[in-house]
Design a protein around this motif. Structure first.
Motif, PDB file in Angstrom:
ATOM      1  N   ILE A   1     107.701  91.955  74.339  1.00 55.53           N
ATOM      2  CA  ILE A   1     107.877  93.087  75.250  1.00 55.53           C
ATOM      3  C   ILE A   1     106.867  94.159  74.847  1.00 55.53           C
ATOM      4  N   SER A   2     106.111  94.637  75.821  1.00 51.79           N
ATOM      5  CA  SER A   2     105.125  95.682  75.561  1.00 51.79           C
ATOM      6  C   SER A   2     105.620  97.021  76.089  1.00 51.79           C
ATOM      7  N   GLU A   3     105.420  98.066  75.295  1.00 55.60           N
ATOM      8  CA  GLU A   3     105.792  99.417  75.720  1.00 55.60           C
ATOM      9  C   GLU A   3     104.808  99.962  76.753  1.00 55.60           C
ATOM     10  N   ASP A   4     103.574  99.424  76.763  1.00 55.60           N
ATOM     11  CA  ASP A   4     102.511  99.924  77.639  1.00 55.60           C
ATOM     12  C   ASP A   4     101.800  98.758  78.317  1.00 55.60           C
ATOM     13  N   ASP A   5     101.010  99.053  79.343  1.00 54.03           N
ATOM     14  CA  ASP A   5     100.138  98.054  79.943  1.00 54.03           C
ATOM     15  C   ASP A   5      99.031  97.719  78.944  1.00 54.03           C
ATOM     16  N   ILE A   6      98.587  96.462  78.952  1.00 51.79           N
ATOM     17  CA  ILE A   6      97.515  96.010  78.065  1.00 51.79           C
ATOM     18  C   ILE A   6      96.448  95.364  78.943  1.00 51.79           C
ATOM     19  N   SER A   7      95.228  95.896  78.898  1.00 58.05           N
ATOM     20  CA  SER A   7      94.162  95.368  79.754  1.00 58.05           C
ATOM     21  C   SER A   7      93.472  94.157  79.142  1.00 58.05           C
ATOM     22  N   GLY A   8      93.555  94.016  77.844  1.00 63.14           N
ATOM     23  CA  GLY A   8      92.919  92.892  77.157  1.00 63.14           C
ATOM     24  C   GLY A   8      92.956  93.127  75.669  1.00 63.14           C
ATOM     25  N   GLY A   9      92.273  92.269  74.929  1.00 60.53           N
ATOM     26  CA  GLY A   9      92.235  92.424  73.480  1.00 60.53           C
ATOM     27  C   GLY A   9      91.980  91.109  72.780  1.00 60.53           C
ATOM     28  N   ILE A  10      92.354  91.080  71.516  1.00 63.56           N
ATOM     29  CA  ILE A  10      92.109  89.927  70.649  1.00 63.56           C
ATOM     30  C   ILE A  10      93.422  89.465  70.033  1.00 63.56           C
ATOM     31  N   LEU A  11      93.587  88.161  69.954  1.00 65.54           N
ATOM     32  CA  LEU A  11      94.702  87.546  69.243  1.00 65.54           C
ATOM     33  C   LEU A  11      94.114  86.885  68.010  1.00 65.54           C
ATOM     34  N   SER A  12      94.498  87.369  66.839  1.00 64.91           N
ATOM     35  CA  SER A  12      93.986  86.865  65.566  1.00 64.91           C
ATOM     36  C   SER A  12      95.073  86.041  64.883  1.00 64.91           C
ATOM     37  N   ILE A  13      94.692  84.844  64.416  1.00 66.59           N
ATOM     38  CA  ILE A  13      95.651  83.943  63.775  1.00 66.59           C
ATOM     39  C   ILE A  13      95.110  83.511  62.417  1.00 66.59           C
ATOM     40  N   GLU A  14      95.951  83.645  61.410  1.00 69.21           N
ATOM     41  CA  GLU A  14      95.639  83.145  60.076  1.00 69.21           C
ATOM     42  C   GLU A  14      96.749  82.188  59.667  1.00 69.21           C
ATOM     43  N   VAL A  15      96.393  81.100  59.002  1.00 70.63           N
ATOM     44  CA  VAL A  15      97.376  80.114  58.565  1.00 70.63           C
ATOM     45  C   VAL A  15      97.318  80.009  57.045  1.00 70.63           C
ATOM     46  N   PHE A  16      98.505  79.969  56.438  1.00 67.41           N
ATOM     47  CA  PHE A  16      98.637  79.868  54.990  1.00 67.41           C
ATOM     48  C   PHE A  16      99.471  78.634  54.656  1.00 67.41           C
ATOM     49  N   TYR A  17      99.033  77.903  53.644  1.00 65.47           N
ATOM     50  CA  TYR A  17      99.738  76.710  53.161  1.00 65.47           C
ATOM     51  C   TYR A  17     100.244  77.020  51.766  1.00 65.47           C
TER      52      TYR A  17
END
Length: 156
Positions: A66-82
């Motif tokens: 759920i977003s409090e504001d409108d989002i026009s775009g951006g980046i999704l960053s993913i890091e994985v740890f083992y």
């Protein structure tokens, strides 16, 4: 006639209970990287399919937020740890993982990926950060999950 309705109702209850169990078995509870209150995007639910993830097979992470504001775009960053050791990083255009612009309210992010067959089984953590076009951090969550070899599936 009453027995017919009783069995129909019983079947419906069993179906709903079984469906809820399957959904709950794939849902995981994320934890925030900081205080949940500081992020304008709150994550409601994460569904991993399959759960556990199987090396060499596709896996999908569906994140309801759920977003409090409108989002026009951006980046999704993913890091994985083992077992706590950083093993993988990637970033994506946010609009490739959800429909943009994201309007204030509920939305879903979906990330699917096939893991190499040599991915070792064990305990993993995925850290997901979402930033807007101004590089402002919108949310940061950790998701714990397990990976198994396909030969282990029959044992689960």
């Amino acid at each position: 006639m009453e027995n017919k309705w009783f069995y129909c109702a019983l079947n419906l209850v069993l179906f709903v209970t079984t469906s809820s169990f399957i959904f709950a078995a794939n849902a995981v509870k994320p934890t925030y990287c900081g205080s949940k209150d500081t992020f304008p995007v709150k994550v409601d639910n994460v569904v991993i399919s399959p759960n556990p993830v199987v090396s060499g097979k596709p896996a999908t992470f569906e994140i309801s937020a759920i977003s409090e504001d409108d989002i026009s775009g951006g980046i999704l960053s993913i890091e994985v740890f083992y077992y706590g050791m950083h093993v993988h990083s990637e970033s994506h255009d946010l609009c490739s993982k959800t429909s943009c612009p994201v309007k204030q309210g509920s939305f879903v992010l979906t990330n699917s990926q096939s893991l190499p067959g040599f991915t070792p089984p064990g305990s993993y953590k995925l850290k997901m950060k979402m930033m807007d076009t101004d590089n402002k951090l919108l949310t940061c969550i950790d998701i714990n999950f397990n990976i198994v070899h396909s030969s282990m599936i029959s044992e689960i």
